[in-house]
Enzyme design. Structure first.
Site, mmCIF file in Angstrom:
data_model
loop_
_atom_site.group_PDB
_atom_site.id
_atom_site.type_symbol
_atom_site.label_atom_id
_atom_site.label_comp_id
_atom_site.label_asym_id
_atom_site.label_seq_id
_atom_site.Cartn_x
_atom_site.Cartn_y
_atom_site.Cartn_z
ATOM 1 N N TYR A 1 2.791 -111.502 -37.798
ATOM 2 C CA TYR A 1 3.737 -111.141 -38.853
ATOM 3 C C TYR A 1 4.697 -112.291 -39.127
ATOM 4 O O TYR A 1 4.982 -112.613 -40.289
ATOM 5 C CB TYR A 1 4.512 -109.883 -38.460
ATOM 6 C CG TYR A 1 5.577 -109.490 -39.450
ATOM 7 C CD1 TYR A 1 5.234 -108.964 -40.692
ATOM 8 C CD2 TYR A 1 6.934 -109.641 -39.144
ATOM 9 C CE1 TYR A 1 6.212 -108.611 -41.611
ATOM 10 C CE2 TYR A 1 7.916 -109.292 -40.056
ATOM 11 C CZ TYR A 1 7.553 -108.773 -41.279
ATOM 12 O OH TYR A 1 8.527 -108.429 -42.187
ATOM 13 N N HIS B 1 10.359 -118.678 -49.224
ATOM 14 C CA HIS B 1 10.224 -117.562 -48.285
ATOM 15 C C HIS B 1 9.263 -117.916 -47.144
ATOM 16 O O HIS B 1 8.512 -117.066 -46.646
ATOM 17 C CB HIS B 1 9.742 -116.299 -49.006
ATOM 18 C CG HIS B 1 10.400 -115.040 -48.531
ATOM 19 N ND1 HIS B 1 11.470 -114.459 -49.165
ATOM 20 C CD2 HIS B 1 10.153 -114.243 -47.465
ATOM 21 C CE1 HIS B 1 11.838 -113.362 -48.530
ATOM 22 N NE2 HIS B 1 11.056 -113.212 -47.487
#
Length: 380
Positions: free
Chosen positions: A24, A275
């Site tokens: 993740y 990001h």
């Protein structure tokens, strides 16, 4: 395991964390081209080594948004940090306070604003998403004010979540995700005990009151996905600028015109960011996007940068490209997952030493002296 660089913490975190958590934080969008470019484009920037420059007193001290910092580093808002170590956001906040740098808490943190603020010896920053539920946003801002938050970081590059294929393979999402996560946790007994069991509750502290009895990871992800607002515009943010009287930073800028718009809007700063390569694959790396943005806004706006920064040398490179400071996300998460607060503090010490060496060997003694003149490209 010997830890001599921040990259060693990545290997340590991979050994310690269940796969779904490691992937993740480690993964990016689509084929992860931008994720890789963030690092490789920075690494391709050559520093200009100088000699006999009297670099006896090198200082990393700087000031950002009225705060005196030990070095120009902010610990990024990283969602689910409380799953990487027991009450992880609290541990990161304590590490930041001990090293005299800011920590920015994510909207999607495990620990709430109130919990983290009450456990930190210094004021924290808070990151907020653009969401359809304006009531939630207003309440979050009120809670942040009440908790003594000094600076608001407003993330604007998520009108919709990016497609992160690695999450589907790892069990963060996709078919049979929950049982896959349980099986992975069973293979990491240290994490299962210290975080999985003793780190409860695992709800998202800033959001859980809005979900009632819906408390699974899928519930949280679904709530967020349904609340990201693709219709948002600068005009829709005016009420936030009026409500929030402290420093306000717009995070997720990659285009010079958007930087100019942020300046016109009244932002105090921006974060040049893709990001971490987690939103749209194929966009510019931060290292390539940063210089034209700095040129567009000059000194009228404080420009920060993130994405791809894995060493103190990378920090110096970003400063030479025009950033006034950087945010560390993955490096922080790796260190947190590997060794909690102690890992984060040691990671910051490593970055500081690397910055000190880079500054010494490029002939500068203060953060203010770092500019494009220390880059080979600037003198080619």
């Amino acid at each position: 395991m010997i830890i001599s660089s921040a990259s060693d913490y990545r290997a340590a975190a991979k050994r310690k964390l269940p796969r779904f958590l490691f992937d993740y934080i480690d993964g990016g969008a689509y084929a992860e081209h931008t994720l890789r470019a963030n690092g490789s484009d920075l690494a391709d920037i050559s520093l200009r080594q100088r000699v006999l420059k009297n670099v006896d007193n090198v200082s990393l001290e700087t000031r950002l948004f009225g705060e005196s910092l030990a070095m120009p580093i902010i610990l990024s808002p990283v969602g689910l940090s409380g799953m990487y170590a027991r009450r992880g956001e609290v541990q990161v906040a304590r590490a930041a306070a001990n090293k005299r740098i800011p920590f920015c808490l994510s909207t999607v943190s495990v620990c709430s604003i109130e919990e983290v603020a009450s456990q930190s010896d210094q004021a924290i920053w808070f990151q907020l998403y653009v969401l359809k539920d304006r009531g939630f946003m207003k309440n979050a801002l009120e809670r942040a004010k009440a908790a003594g938050v000094t600076t608001l970081v407003f993330t604007v590059d998520m009108p919709t979540p990016g497609a992160r294929y690695r999450d589907a393979h790892s069990g963060m999402s996709g078919p049979y995700a929950a049982p896959r996560r349980i099986l992975q946790a069973m293979t990491k007994p240290d994490w299962a005990l210290n975080v999985g069991l003793l780190g409860r509750p695992h709800d998202l502290g800033n959001i859980s009151r809005y979900l009632g009895k819906a408390t699974t990871l899928e519930d949280y992800v679904g709530w967020l996905a349904n609340n990201f607002d693709p219709s948002i515009s600068w005009k829709d943010l005016e009420w936030i600028r009026e409500f929030w009287q402290g420093p306000m930073i717009i995070k997720g800028i990659l285009d010079p015109q958007d930087a100019r718009d942020a300046l016109s809007f009244g932002a105090d700063g921006i974060v040049v960011s893709n990001h971490g390569g987690r939103q749209l694959d194929g966009v510019l790396s931060t290292a390539k996007a940063l210089p034209p943005i700095v040129q567009a806004v000059g000194s009228d706006l404080t420009v920060l940068a993130d994405s791809g920064i894995r060493s103190g040398l990378d920090v110096v490179r970003m400063l030479a490209l025009g950033a006034k400071g950087v945010l560390l996300g993955r490096s922080m998460a790796y260190a947190l997952g590997a060794d909690g607060q102690r890992g984060v503090e040691n990671m910051l010490d490593i970055f500081a030493r690397e910055m000190h060496v880079a500054m010494t060997l490029t002939g500068v003694t203060s953060i203010e002296q770092i500019d494009a003149s220390i880059l080979v490209k600037a003198v080619a």
